[in-house]
Design a protein around this motif. Structure first.
Motif, PDB file in Angstrom:
ATOM      1  N   ARG A  88      39.211  18.893 -19.714  1.00  0.00           N
ATOM      2  CA  ARG A  88      38.006  19.128 -20.522  1.00  0.00           C
ATOM      3  C   ARG A  88      37.412  17.766 -20.861  1.00  0.00           C
ATOM      4  NH1 ARG A  88      39.188  17.908 -25.799  1.00  0.00           N
ATOM      5  NH2 ARG A  88      41.370  18.047 -26.422  1.00  0.00           N
ATOM      6  N   LEU A  89      36.211  17.801 -21.441  1.00  0.00           N
ATOM      7  CA  LEU A  89      35.527  16.559 -21.793  1.00  0.00           C
ATOM      8  C   LEU A  89      35.489  16.369 -23.304  1.00  0.00           C
ATOM      9  CD1 LEU A  89      32.446  16.805 -19.381  1.00  0.00           C
ATOM     10  CD2 LEU A  89      34.575  15.532 -19.023  1.00  0.00           C
ATOM     11  N   ASN A  90      35.643  15.109 -23.742  1.00  0.00           N
ATOM     12  CA  ASN A  90      35.342  14.756 -25.124  1.00  0.00           C
ATOM     13  C   ASN A  90      34.017  13.983 -25.087  1.00  0.00           C
ATOM     14  OD1 ASN A  90      35.979  12.131 -24.268  1.00  0.00           O
ATOM     15  ND2 ASN A  90      38.014  12.154 -25.205  1.00  0.00           N
ATOM     16  N   ASP A  91      33.558  13.485 -26.215  1.00  0.00           N
ATOM     17  CA  ASP A  91      32.256  12.809 -26.248  1.00  0.00           C
ATOM     18  C   ASP A  91      32.208  11.609 -25.313  1.00  0.00           C
ATOM     19  OD1 ASP A  91      31.253  14.637 -28.050  1.00  0.00           O
ATOM     20  OD2 ASP A  91      31.617  13.384 -29.813  1.00  0.00           O
ATOM     21  N   LEU A  94      32.089  12.743 -21.673  1.00  0.00           N
ATOM     22  CA  LEU A  94      30.799  13.348 -21.374  1.00  0.00           C
ATOM     23  C   LEU A  94      29.765  12.273 -21.041  1.00  0.00           C
ATOM     24  CD1 LEU A  94      29.165  15.949 -21.132  1.00  0.00           C
ATOM     25  CD2 LEU A  94      28.656  15.764 -23.567  1.00  0.00           C
ATOM     26  N   SER A  95      29.854  11.129 -21.679  1.00  0.00           N
ATOM     27  CA  SER A  95      28.904  10.045 -21.417  1.00  0.00           C
ATOM     28  C   SER A  95      29.344   9.130 -20.285  1.00  0.00           C
ATOM     29  CB  SER A  95      28.702   9.206 -22.683  1.00  0.00           C
ATOM     30  OG  SER A  95      28.097   9.970 -23.693  1.00  0.00           O
ATOM     31  N   GLY A  98      33.618  11.303 -17.358  1.00  0.00           N
ATOM     32  CA  GLY A  98      33.577  12.499 -16.528  1.00  0.00           C
ATOM     33  C   GLY A  98      34.918  13.211 -16.424  1.00  0.00           C
ATOM     34  N   HIS A  99      34.937  14.242 -15.594  1.00  0.00           N
ATOM     35  CA  HIS A  99      36.144  15.035 -15.366  1.00  0.00           C
ATOM     36  C   HIS A  99      37.137  14.350 -14.441  1.00  0.00           C
ATOM     37  CE1 HIS A  99      33.711  18.626 -16.655  1.00  0.00           C
ATOM     38  NE2 HIS A  99      34.882  18.976 -17.161  1.00  0.00           N
ATOM     39  N   LEU A 134      31.711  16.948 -13.940  1.00  0.00           N
ATOM     40  CA  LEU A 134      30.966  15.708 -14.177  1.00  0.00           C
ATOM     41  C   LEU A 134      31.761  14.544 -13.601  1.00  0.00           C
ATOM     42  CD1 LEU A 134      28.672  14.069 -15.569  1.00  0.00           C
ATOM     43  CD2 LEU A 134      30.152  13.998 -17.599  1.00  0.00           C
ATOM     44  N   ARG A 168      25.614   9.324 -13.929  1.00  0.00           N
ATOM     45  CA  ARG A 168      26.257  10.617 -14.154  1.00  0.00           C
ATOM     46  C   ARG A 168      25.811  11.609 -13.093  1.00  0.00           C
ATOM     47  NH1 ARG A 168      24.667  13.108 -18.371  1.00  0.00           N
ATOM     48  NH2 ARG A 168      26.622  14.003 -19.115  1.00  0.00           N
ATOM     49  N   TRP A 170      26.702  15.671 -11.385  1.00  0.00           N
ATOM     50  CA  TRP A 170      27.346  16.968 -11.559  1.00  0.00           C
ATOM     51  C   TRP A 170      27.591  17.604 -10.202  1.00  0.00           C
ATOM     52  CZ3 TRP A 170      29.222  18.742 -16.101  1.00  0.00           C
ATOM     53  CH2 TRP A 170      28.763  18.139 -17.277  1.00  0.00           C
TER      54      TRP A 170
END
Length: 174
Positions: A88-91, A94-95, A98-99, A134, A168, A170
């Motif tokens: 999963r992603l944390n903040d 996410l920036s 990525g995964h 991501l 970034r 996807w």
């Protein structure tokens, strides 16, 4: 036919993992996707951390559960690269992170291995029920951007932090 297979680290791979670390340190390269191998005091401490990272209940504070794989040559058993899938992603991820993070040893670069590693990791993402992945890279890392694009990555944006520009992408899995 695949030139690589992804396997979970075990103590049997200790020598190969430590040789991988040595090559990266000698070349001054970034060891992305290795679950902290660069800073690990020993294989045993790294392996314990790897095992702890697998589950929400045991992952280190501030980190997210993740599975790190070794990319092993199907021809000669050489450790070609490492790839880490964050569940999963944390903040921060996410920036910037990525995964998925990955690295290929310098002596094996520009042979298509990163593209194959990422394709194999995306199959593992499906098993983890991660259907929108991501992946980020430094704007200057053209090889990584090509790897992502070769796996159907769709560019979303760039995040600027000081002199660092993170791209970034996807990838939507079916």
């Amino acid at each position: 036919m695949s030139k690589l297979k992804l396997v979970l680290p075990t103590p049997e791979y200790k020598e190969k993992i430590m040789d991988y670390k040595r090559e990266f340190l000698e070349n001054g390269d970034s060891m992305d996707g290795t679950a902290g191998l660069k800073d690990a005091e020993s294989f045993e401490k790294w392996y314990t951390a790897f095992c702890n990272n697998l589950k929400e209940e045991t992952v280190a504070k501030g980190l997210v559960p993740a599975t790190t794989y070794l990319a092993i040559s199907t021809e000669d058993g050489r450790l070609i690269g490492m790839i880490d899938i964050r569940h999963r992603l944390n903040d921060y991820l996410l920036s910037f992170g990525g995964h998925i993070g990955y690295s290929v040893r310098k002596s094996e670069r520009q042979k298509g291995y990163a593209t194959e590693m990422l394709a194999l990791a995306l199959k593992e993402c499906i098993k983890l029920d991660i259907n929108k992945v991501l992946i980020t890279c430094n704007k200057e890392n053209i090889g990584s951007a090509k790897t992502i694009l070769n796996n159907n990555g769709k560019f979303e944006n760039e995040i600027v932090e000081g002199s660092r520009i993170t791209q970034r992408y996807w990838i939507t899995l079916d």
